[in-house]
Design a protein around this motif. Structure first.
Motif, PDB file in Angstrom:
ATOM      1  N   ALA A  35       0.844  -1.187   0.000  1.00  0.00           N
ATOM      2  CA  ALA A  35       0.000   0.000   0.000  1.00  0.00           C
ATOM      3  C   ALA A  35       0.881   1.240   0.000  1.00  0.00           C
ATOM      4  CB  ALA A  35      -0.914   0.000   1.224  1.00  0.00           C
ATOM      5  N   GLU A  37       1.222   3.825   1.777  1.00  0.00           N
ATOM      6  CA  GLU A  37       1.844   4.335   3.008  1.00  0.00           C
ATOM      7  C   GLU A  37       3.219   3.723   3.254  1.00  0.00           C
ATOM      8  OE1 GLU A  37       0.661   5.568   7.564  1.00  0.00           O
ATOM      9  OE2 GLU A  37      -0.718   4.359   6.382  1.00  0.00           O
ATOM     10  N   ALA A 174      -1.841  -9.088  -0.035  1.00  0.00           N
ATOM     11  CA  ALA A 174      -1.473  -7.796  -0.630  1.00  0.00           C
ATOM     12  C   ALA A 174      -0.925  -7.976  -2.044  1.00  0.00           C
ATOM     13  CB  ALA A 174      -0.440  -7.086   0.251  1.00  0.00           C
ATOM     14  N   ALA A 178      -2.713  -6.489  -5.443  1.00  0.00           N
ATOM     15  CA  ALA A 178      -1.971  -5.625  -6.370  1.00  0.00           C
ATOM     16  C   ALA A 178      -1.680  -6.308  -7.698  1.00  0.00           C
ATOM     17  CB  ALA A 178      -0.652  -5.196  -5.719  1.00  0.00           C
ATOM     18  N   ASN A 183       0.927  -1.840  -7.981  1.00  0.00           N
ATOM     19  CA  ASN A 183       1.057  -0.620  -7.174  1.00  0.00           C
ATOM     20  C   ASN A 183       2.358   0.136  -7.419  1.00  0.00           C
ATOM     21  OD1 ASN A 183      -1.363  -1.335  -6.070  1.00  0.00           O
ATOM     22  ND2 ASN A 183      -0.547  -1.954  -4.080  1.00  0.00           N
ATOM     23  N   ASN A 187       3.314   3.937  -6.081  1.00  0.00           N
ATOM     24  CA  ASN A 187       4.270   3.948  -4.977  1.00  0.00           C
ATOM     25  C   ASN A 187       5.543   4.707  -5.336  1.00  0.00           C
ATOM     26  OD1 ASN A 187       2.640   2.549  -3.226  1.00  0.00           O
ATOM     27  ND2 ASN A 187       3.558   0.554  -3.632  1.00  0.00           N
TER      28      ASN A 187
END
Length: 320
Positions: A35, A37, A174, A178, A183, A187
């Motif tokens: 993700a 973050e 995850a 993705a 991602n 990112n």
């Protein structure tokens, strides 16, 4: 039917190969599936080990990350705060920075008051593999001594092993979400943006927010002994390295300011007084500013307008 050890071993190997491949992918290519973050944690981790020297280092949590705009404050400022961090992560961030750089002239330390009461993102710290095994051992030892259940919970050893080995039970979902590499572009863009802004980023983008913040959920300043221990370690580290330190309070929105209990503020003020007495050479702010709701992008974080105002106040107040 005869038991065949050779066949069993062969089948186990065949079963384990895809699991090993998933773990290798998880370890080598986190930017492709994590993700967004995660990129902020990784950018900060890269900076404290390999980044340029800073004259002023900002340490703290997401309110620091989204509240201080380095380029608006002065030259040589880097915002090394992390969203969701407590003094635990910041102690190691500061230690790693000092192990790889000369001491900064100044440090600005900003934590939301509730982050002395809750370790609410420890699983994220583990998931992002922010700390090394020796650092985790230190934290777990402290958790055992203080009885901190958020860190020293049942199953923490299994969790650490699973995260460090990037086992599929922790990362496969995850990766699947993705589609392995979906991602990466977002990112990479976020990583580059945070680096270009010297660590600053927004967490909330509303043009105003009147939601109640996390402090409103605490009747008293029910602090974590483990967090306070690491905060003291951080203060000691800054003192020992001759860093001029400013403990600054990030603003809260008007809606929350009307609700937070007086008992909570009394306990928080006593804590700050103890810090002030222990480190008299540090500048310690006690009053938490209350800003109009229009300066908040969500219930806990200032938007860009709020950050610009707050950074300007800090700049003028301390002549940065």
């Amino acid at each position: 039917m005869r038991f065949s050890l050779r066949k069993l071993i062969r089948n186990l190997i065949l079963i384990s190969i895809p699991l090993i491949l998933v773990s290798l992918f998880a370890a080598i290519f986190p930017m492709r599936y994590m993700a967004v973050e995660y990129t902020m944690w990784q950018e900060e981790k890269d900076y404290v080990k390999n980044g340029d020297n800073a004259t002023t280092l900002v340490l703290g949590d997401s309110r620091a990350k989204s509240g201080i705009i380095p380029e608006n404050l002065s030259k040589g400022v880097y915002n090394a705060a992390i969203g969701g961090a407590t003094a635990i992560e910041m102690y190691y961030a500061c230690r790693n920075y000092l192990n790889n750089h000369p001491s900064p002239e100044r440090a600005i330390v900003i934590f939301a008051p509730y982050h002395f009461c809750e370790i609410d993102n420890w699983q994220q710290t583990l998931y992002y593999n922010y700390l090394t095994v020796p650092e985790l051992a230190e934290v777990e030892t402290g958790a055992f001594k203080t009885g901190e259940a958020a860190v020293g919970y049942s199953g923490w050893i299994t969790d650490i092993i699973s995260f460090k080995l990037r086992l599929p039970n922790k990362y496969l979902d995850a990766i699947y979400q993705a589609k392995f590499t979906g991602n990466f572009e977002a990112n990479k863009s976020k990583y580059d943006s945070v680096m270009a802004d010297c660590g600053y980023t927004e967490f909330g983008t509303d043009n105003g927010n009147d939601g109640l913040n996390y402090e409103t959920h605490h009747e008293t300043f029910d602090y974590s002994e483990l967090v306070l221990d690491y905060y003291d370690r951080l203060m000691n580290l800054l003192e020992e390295n001759g860093v001029e330190t400013y403990i600054i309070q990030s603003p809260i929105n008007e809606a929350s300011g009307k609700v937070i209990s007086s008992e909570f503020w009394t306990g928080y003020d006593k804590f700050l007084t103890a810090v002030e007495n222990e480190y008299p050479e540090f500048t310690v702010e006690h009053e938490v500013p209350v800003y109009d709701n229009i300066y908040f992008g969500d219930n806990n974080h200032m938007n860009r307008k709020g950050a610009e105002k707050f950074t300007a106040v800090v700049k003028e107040k301390y002549n940065f």
